[in-house]
Design a protein around this motif. Sequence first.
Motif, PDB file in Angstrom:
ATOM      1  N   SER A   1      -4.198   4.307  -3.928  1.00  0.00           N
ATOM      2  CA  SER A   1      -4.537   5.199  -2.615  1.00  0.00           C
ATOM      3  C   SER A   1      -5.225   6.424  -3.171  1.00  0.00           C
ATOM      4  O   SER A   1      -4.568   7.043  -3.879  1.00  0.00           O
ATOM      5  N   CYS A   2      -6.473   6.876  -2.671  1.00  0.00           N
ATOM      6  CA  CYS A   2      -6.857   8.097  -3.118  1.00  0.00           C
ATOM      7  C   CYS A   2      -6.985   8.999  -1.909  1.00  0.00           C
ATOM      8  O   CYS A   2      -7.338   8.613  -0.632  1.00  0.00           O
ATOM      9  N   VAL A   3      -6.515  10.275  -1.973  1.00  0.00           N
ATOM     10  CA  VAL A   3      -6.498  11.159  -0.870  1.00  0.00           C
ATOM     11  C   VAL A   3      -7.152  12.663  -1.529  1.00  0.00           C
ATOM     12  O   VAL A   3      -7.127  12.819  -2.704  1.00  0.00           O
ATOM     13  N   LYS A   4      -7.787  13.305  -0.646  1.00  0.00           N
ATOM     14  CA  LYS A   4      -8.313  14.495  -1.011  1.00  0.00           C
ATOM     15  C   LYS A   4      -7.244  15.787  -0.824  1.00  0.00           C
ATOM     16  O   LYS A   4      -6.535  15.469   0.072  1.00  0.00           O
ATOM     17  N   VAL A   5      -7.285  16.693  -1.805  1.00  0.00           N
ATOM     18  CA  VAL A   5      -6.182  17.652  -1.886  1.00  0.00           C
ATOM     19  C   VAL A   5      -6.499  18.511  -0.710  1.00  0.00           C
ATOM     20  O   VAL A   5      -7.664  19.046  -0.542  1.00  0.00           O
ATOM     21  N   VAL A   6      -5.467  18.662   0.210  1.00  0.00           N
ATOM     22  CA  VAL A   6      -5.491  19.583   1.436  1.00  0.00           C
ATOM     23  C   VAL A   6      -4.212  19.885   1.606  1.00  0.00           C
ATOM     24  O   VAL A   6      -3.309  19.538   1.276  1.00  0.00           O
ATOM     25  N   VAL A   7      -4.026  21.342   1.726  1.00  0.00           N
ATOM     26  CA  VAL A   7      -2.643  22.130   1.569  1.00  0.00           C
ATOM     27  C   VAL A   7      -2.290  22.308   3.083  1.00  0.00           C
ATOM     28  O   VAL A   7      -3.082  22.674   3.970  1.00  0.00           O
ATOM     29  N   ASP A   8      -0.934  21.933   3.448  1.00  0.00           N
ATOM     30  CA  ASP A   8      -0.804  21.997   4.935  1.00  0.00           C
ATOM     31  C   ASP A   8      -1.234  21.210   5.779  1.00  0.00           C
ATOM     32  O   ASP A   8      -1.725  21.805   7.003  1.00  0.00           O
TER      33      ASP A   8
ATOM     34  N   THR B   1       0.856  -1.179   0.079  1.00  0.00           N
ATOM     35  CA  THR B   1       0.046   0.159  -0.035  1.00  0.00           C
ATOM     36  C   THR B   1       0.750   1.396  -0.131  1.00  0.00           C
ATOM     37  O   THR B   1       2.063   1.181   0.393  1.00  0.00           O
ATOM     38  N   VAL B   2       0.319   2.327  -0.483  1.00  0.00           N
ATOM     39  CA  VAL B   2       1.033   3.626  -0.385  1.00  0.00           C
ATOM     40  C   VAL B   2       1.200   4.196   1.106  1.00  0.00           C
ATOM     41  O   VAL B   2       0.151   4.009   1.728  1.00  0.00           O
ATOM     42  N   ASP B   3       2.358   4.489   1.452  1.00  0.00           N
ATOM     43  CA  ASP B   3       2.448   5.088   2.827  1.00  0.00           C
ATOM     44  C   ASP B   3       2.118   6.596   2.765  1.00  0.00           C
ATOM     45  O   ASP B   3       2.914   7.391   2.461  1.00  0.00           O
ATOM     46  N   VAL B   4       0.711   6.709   2.874  1.00  0.00           N
ATOM     47  CA  VAL B   4       0.209   8.095   2.695  1.00  0.00           C
ATOM     48  C   VAL B   4       0.755   9.052   3.767  1.00  0.00           C
ATOM     49  O   VAL B   4       1.079  10.242   3.590  1.00  0.00           O
ATOM     50  N   ALA B   5       0.960   8.522   5.059  1.00  0.00           N
ATOM     51  CA  ALA B   5       1.449   9.438   6.055  1.00  0.00           C
ATOM     52  C   ALA B   5       3.038  10.143   5.712  1.00  0.00           C
ATOM     53  O   ALA B   5       3.471  11.246   6.241  1.00  0.00           O
ATOM     54  N   SER B   6       3.661   9.397   4.540  1.00  0.00           N
ATOM     55  CA  SER B   6       4.948   9.912   4.184  1.00  0.00           C
ATOM     56  C   SER B   6       4.501  11.117   3.103  1.00  0.00           C
ATOM     57  O   SER B   6       5.748  11.783   2.752  1.00  0.00           O
ATOM     58  N   LEU B   7       3.685  11.302   2.654  1.00  0.00           N
ATOM     59  CA  LEU B   7       3.274  12.315   1.447  1.00  0.00           C
ATOM     60  C   LEU B   7       2.552  13.521   2.135  1.00  0.00           C
ATOM     61  O   LEU B   7       2.113  13.571   3.044  1.00  0.00           O
ATOM     62  N   SER B   8       2.905  14.396   1.251  1.00  0.00           N
ATOM     63  CA  SER B   8       2.288  16.102   1.621  1.00  0.00           C
ATOM     64  C   SER B   8       2.350  16.683   0.312  1.00  0.00           C
ATOM     65  O   SER B   8       2.933  16.323  -0.889  1.00  0.00           O
ATOM     66  N   LEU B   9       1.202  17.630   0.454  1.00  0.00           N
ATOM     67  CA  LEU B   9       1.130  18.377  -0.880  1.00  0.00           C
ATOM     68  C   LEU B   9       1.155  19.827  -0.636  1.00  0.00           C
ATOM     69  O   LEU B   9       0.879  20.394   0.587  1.00  0.00           O
ATOM     70  N   GLN B  10       1.883  20.618  -1.667  1.00  0.00           N
ATOM     71  CA  GLN B  10       2.121  21.921  -1.670  1.00  0.00           C
ATOM     72  C   GLN B  10       1.271  22.498  -2.836  1.00  0.00           C
ATOM     73  O   GLN B  10       1.161  21.854  -3.945  1.00  0.00           O
TER      74      GLN B  10
ATOM     75  N   PRO C   1      -2.655  17.166   7.109  1.00  0.00           N
ATOM     76  CA  PRO C   1      -2.191  15.588   7.070  1.00  0.00           C
ATOM     77  C   PRO C   1      -3.158  14.900   5.864  1.00  0.00           C
ATOM     78  O   PRO C   1      -4.387  15.513   5.700  1.00  0.00           O
ATOM     79  N   LEU C   2      -2.389  14.135   5.112  1.00  0.00           N
ATOM     80  CA  LEU C   2      -3.459  13.300   4.137  1.00  0.00           C
ATOM     81  C   LEU C   2      -3.950  12.239   4.768  1.00  0.00           C
ATOM     82  O   LEU C   2      -3.367  11.418   5.623  1.00  0.00           O
ATOM     83  N   VAL C   3      -5.038  12.137   4.400  1.00  0.00           N
ATOM     84  CA  VAL C   3      -5.844  10.716   4.795  1.00  0.00           C
ATOM     85  C   VAL C   3      -5.847  10.043   3.253  1.00  0.00           C
ATOM     86  O   VAL C   3      -6.755  10.269   2.575  1.00  0.00           O
ATOM     87  N   GLY C   4      -5.605   8.570   3.357  1.00  0.00           N
ATOM     88  CA  GLY C   4      -5.679   7.856   2.090  1.00  0.00           C
ATOM     89  C   GLY C   4      -6.985   6.862   2.384  1.00  0.00           C
ATOM     90  O   GLY C   4      -7.239   6.368   3.460  1.00  0.00           O
ATOM     91  N   GLU C   5      -7.441   6.425   1.247  1.00  0.00           N
ATOM     92  CA  GLU C   5      -8.611   5.615   1.327  1.00  0.00           C
ATOM     93  C   GLU C   5      -8.233   4.584  -0.070  1.00  0.00           C
ATOM     94  O   GLU C   5      -7.849   5.396  -0.954  1.00  0.00           O
ATOM     95  N   ALA C   6      -8.946   3.512  -0.037  1.00  0.00           N
ATOM     96  CA  ALA C   6      -8.842   2.737  -1.297  1.00  0.00           C
ATOM     97  C   ALA C   6      -9.784   3.440  -2.248  1.00  0.00           C
ATOM     98  O   ALA C   6     -10.823   4.038  -2.176  1.00  0.00           O
ATOM     99  N   CYS C   7      -9.125   3.462  -3.628  1.00  0.00           N
ATOM    100  CA  CYS C   7      -9.702   4.060  -4.744  1.00  0.00           C
ATOM    101  C   CYS C   7     -10.937   3.358  -5.154  1.00  0.00           C
ATOM    102  O   CYS C   7     -10.918   2.034  -5.255  1.00  0.00           O
TER     103      CYS C   7
END
Length: 127
Positions: free
Chosen positions: A111-118, A31-40, A120-126
């Motif tokens: 994994s799908c995540v909603k775009v939030v800036v600054d 699975t994708v380690d969503v906790a290690s990802l961030s969006l800018q 935490p990302l929350v992943g869910e199965a697409c």
Amino acid sequence: MSTSRHLKGLVLGTLLAFGCSTPSVPVPPPTVDVASLSLQMPVSGQLVMTGKPSTYHDSAQFFITDRDNGDGVITTAASDGSFTTAAFMAAVGDTIKVQYTTPDGTQSVASCVKVVVDGPLVGEACQ
């Protein structure tokens, strides 16, 4: 006597051949380690994804797609699993699909995540 030895040899050979075989258990895909990802969002309407070092993502090729507008990027993580994508079109609230393939060809679950800036990302199965 000879038949008895032959039968014992046959039984022993069968036990050795089948006694050590275990049924294979399928290993689930990573699975994708969503906790290690961030969006800018360096510019309004453009998004950059960054991945912190993660052993799960070592040298993996990432496929990142905005499911709302179809734009996306492909990037390869460094040997420590870190990466920064090129900018792609996205808006706050869009759904981003993240998936990767390891160097040995193993493909992760998307994994799908909603775009939030600054935040935490929350992943869910697409879906």
